[in-house]
Design a protein around this motif. Structure first.
Motif, short mmCIF file in Angstrom:
data_model
loop_
_atom_site.label_atom_id
_atom_site.label_comp_id
_atom_site.label_asym_id
_atom_site.label_seq_id
_atom_site.Cartn_x
_atom_site.Cartn_y
_atom_site.Cartn_z
N ASN A 6 0.83 -1.21 0.00
CA ASN A 6 0.00 0.00 0.00
C ASN A 6 0.86 1.26 0.00
O ASN A 6 0.54 2.24 -0.66
CB ASN A 6 -0.95 0.01 1.20
N SER A 10 1.15 4.26 -2.99
CA SER A 10 0.98 5.69 -2.74
C SER A 10 2.24 6.51 -3.03
O SER A 10 2.21 7.73 -2.91
CB SER A 10 0.52 5.92 -1.30
N GLU A 53 5.87 5.02 6.11
CA GLU A 53 4.52 5.43 5.69
C GLU A 53 4.30 6.92 5.97
O GLU A 53 3.77 7.65 5.13
CB GLU A 53 3.50 4.58 6.44
N ALA A 57 3.67 9.86 3.23
CA ALA A 57 2.45 10.66 3.33
C ALA A 57 2.74 12.16 3.43
O ALA A 57 1.98 12.98 2.91
CB ALA A 57 1.63 10.22 4.55
#
Length: 86
Positions: A6, A10, A53, A57
């Motif tokens: 995931n 992204s 992550e 982000a």
């Protein structure tokens, strides 16, 4: 492994995306067995996946290669320890 995939999805940087996918593949083929001796190391892996992550982000791509390398190193260390525990 799903978390890493995931994260890769992204990621807009194609080179980093491939590196994250490679780490996900290492995880996929790692021994799924755990033990008390591995809990601290597995916690470090989880903590660094979360950092990766967060850096993706927040578009903090300067830190991402360091995150990837550390996660890969920790997974390899875990795999080695599993072999020695068997």
């Amino acid at each position: 492994n799903a978390t890493l995939l995931n994260i890769a999805i992204s990621t807009v940087d194609e080179i980093l995306k491939e590196k994250i996918k490679n780490v996900a593949e290492i995880v996929e083929y790692s021994d799924p067995i755990s033990s008390d001796e591995l809990k601290e190391l597995e916690g470090e892996i989880s903590k660094n996946v979360l950092k990766l992550e967060q850096n993706i982000a927040s578009n903090n791509y300067d830190e991402v290669p360091k995150n990837i390398n550390l996660i890969e190193k920790l997974i390899k260390e875990r795999n080695f320890k599993i072999k020695t525990l068997k």
